[in-house]
Design a protein around this motif. Sequence first.
Motif, PDB file in Angstrom:
ATOM      1  N   ASP A 295      51.244  55.156  49.084  1.00 21.99           N
ATOM      2  CA  ASP A 295      51.079  53.700  49.035  1.00 21.99           C
ATOM      3  C   ASP A 295      52.296  53.092  48.351  1.00 21.99           C
ATOM      4  OD1 ASP A 295      48.640  54.350  50.084  1.00 21.99           O
ATOM      5  OD2 ASP A 295      47.440  53.482  48.470  1.00 21.99           O
TER       6      ASP A 295
ATOM      7  N   GLY B  37      41.761  49.774  46.849  1.00 23.70           N
ATOM      8  CA  GLY B  37      40.637  50.569  47.306  1.00 23.70           C
ATOM      9  C   GLY B  37      39.341  49.811  47.509  1.00 23.70           C
TER      10      GLY B  37
ATOM     11  N   ARG C 108      35.235  56.314  50.547  1.00 26.91           N
ATOM     12  CA  ARG C 108      35.194  57.511  49.688  1.00 26.91           C
ATOM     13  C   ARG C 108      33.981  58.383  50.015  1.00 26.91           C
ATOM     14  NH1 ARG C 108      39.571  55.635  45.998  1.00 26.91           N
ATOM     15  NH2 ARG C 108      39.924  53.701  47.122  1.00 26.91           N
TER      16      ARG C 108
ATOM     17  N   MET D 290      39.479  60.142  45.082  1.00 27.61           N
ATOM     18  CA  MET D 290      40.300  59.841  43.914  1.00 27.61           C
ATOM     19  C   MET D 290      40.994  61.096  43.381  1.00 27.61           C
ATOM     20  SD  MET D 290      40.143  56.694  43.676  1.00 27.61           S
ATOM     21  CE  MET D 290      40.792  56.194  42.082  1.00 27.61           C
TER      22      MET D 290
ATOM     23  N   ASP E 125      44.596  60.853  43.998  1.00 32.86           N
ATOM     24  CA  ASP E 125      45.282  59.612  43.627  1.00 32.86           C
ATOM     25  C   ASP E 125      46.102  59.898  42.371  1.00 32.86           C
ATOM     26  OD1 ASP E 125      46.073  57.123  42.674  1.00 32.86           O
ATOM     27  OD2 ASP E 125      44.265  56.120  43.424  1.00 32.86           O
ATOM     28  N   ASP E 126      47.420  59.961  42.536  1.00 36.60           N
ATOM     29  CA  ASP E 126      48.293  60.361  41.426  1.00 36.60           C
ATOM     30  C   ASP E 126      48.284  59.375  40.258  1.00 36.60           C
ATOM     31  OD1 ASP E 126      49.588  58.352  42.790  1.00 36.60           O
ATOM     32  OD2 ASP E 126      51.476  59.436  43.083  1.00 36.60           O
ATOM     33  N   TRP E 127      47.918  58.105  40.550  1.00 38.51           N
ATOM     34  CA  TRP E 127      47.896  57.068  39.507  1.00 38.51           C
ATOM     35  C   TRP E 127      46.970  57.480  38.359  1.00 38.51           C
ATOM     36  CZ3 TRP E 127      50.625  52.436  40.904  1.00 38.51           C
ATOM     37  CH2 TRP E 127      50.624  51.436  39.934  1.00 38.51           C
TER      38      TRP E 127
ATOM     39  N   THR F 259      45.701  62.212  50.719  1.00 35.23           N
ATOM     40  CA  THR F 259      46.371  61.906  49.452  1.00 35.23           C
ATOM     41  C   THR F 259      46.593  60.399  49.327  1.00 35.23           C
ATOM     42  OG1 THR F 259      48.635  62.070  50.289  1.00 35.23           O
ATOM     43  CG2 THR F 259      47.610  64.115  49.547  1.00 35.23           C
ATOM     44  N   VAL F 260      46.547  59.924  48.095  1.00 36.59           N
ATOM     45  CA  VAL F 260      46.877  58.524  47.802  1.00 36.59           C
ATOM     46  C   VAL F 260      47.954  58.580  46.719  1.00 36.59           C
ATOM     47  CG1 VAL F 260      45.979  56.284  47.071  1.00 36.59           C
ATOM     48  CG2 VAL F 260      44.488  57.842  48.325  1.00 36.59           C
TER      49      VAL F 260
ATOM     50  N   HIS G 144      51.703  57.479  45.015  1.00 38.52           N
ATOM     51  CA  HIS G 144      52.518  56.274  44.820  1.00 38.52           C
ATOM     52  C   HIS G 144      53.918  56.699  44.397  1.00 38.52           C
ATOM     53  CE1 HIS G 144      48.282  55.190  44.163  1.00 38.52           C
ATOM     54  NE2 HIS G 144      48.606  53.992  44.629  1.00 38.52           N
TER      55      HIS G 144
END
Length: 293
Positions: A38, A154, A176, A200, A203-205, A244-245, A247
């Motif tokens: 993203d 999301g 999800r 999630m 989600d690397d965040w 994968t999400v 950033h």
Amino acid sequence: MPASKYDAIPLLPANRAPLSPEYPWPNGNKAAVFLSFDVDAESAWTAKDPKNYERLVTVSYGGFEARVGVAKLLELLRQQELKATFFITGWSVEAHPAMCEAILKDGHEIGHHGFHHLLPDPGDPLIVDELEKGLDSLKRRLGVVPVGYRAPLGESCEELRVLLKQHGFLYSSSWRDDVRPYRHLLADNTPGIIELPVTMTYDDWMYGLTHRFSPRPLFPREHVLSIWNDELAETRDWGGLITTVLHPQVSGRPMRLKLLREFLDGVKTYGDVWITTGEEIAKHFAACEAKSA
Ligand SMILES: [Zn+2]
């Protein structure tokens, strides 16, 4: 007794799509990884408060993407000989055309991720604006008509599902609630677009970004790899999909890039996990669906 606002909640599941069909993955693969990023750039921060544009250190988290992060990720993907999907906000396309052209030039898929990265809240008139302005930027600046959409922050809602179908999108990647792709069923009981669900977990965040407004512990490589690899191993046994999400303002950082490289190397050692773009996965689903009809 006064009527409760909760009485308005229908006594039905919110997602009424049938259970996901267990279509086989192509070429004998046991599972799939939808490799996606993203690209929010500064819009991740201005969406929370437009005044953040003047808070130059806050927006510099997002500025890392155009200065460093995206180029490093593109280099990694070239080394790995992989194609991915980059969901990009319209604002990022307008502000960083060279960064986005580089993604396109490397042959990756470009998806829609809103314009100002605003949360699509039910009833918000900005939903239409965000979708149309994002489409316009991708078309005018990059010549791209996206087939994939990922909801900023999301969130999604019925009016957005209808809009995506009307605009001819092939798939969304925001829900999800599954480990396999499925087709949405709209509230009027007509088929919606395809969903490539996310988790999630990837989600690397959650693991790699902390800021004074949203302080989070940073997770070391060993912990994240352990979570990612366990989820992958089991999802592969289930014959499922991992989305994968990632950033570039997180995974484009030095140690996070190393972590992603190690994870992708690990996926490849299985030899039967299809790593690809959302468009390829959604097209495969649509082809299986047509065949089984
Ligand atoms: Zn985003």
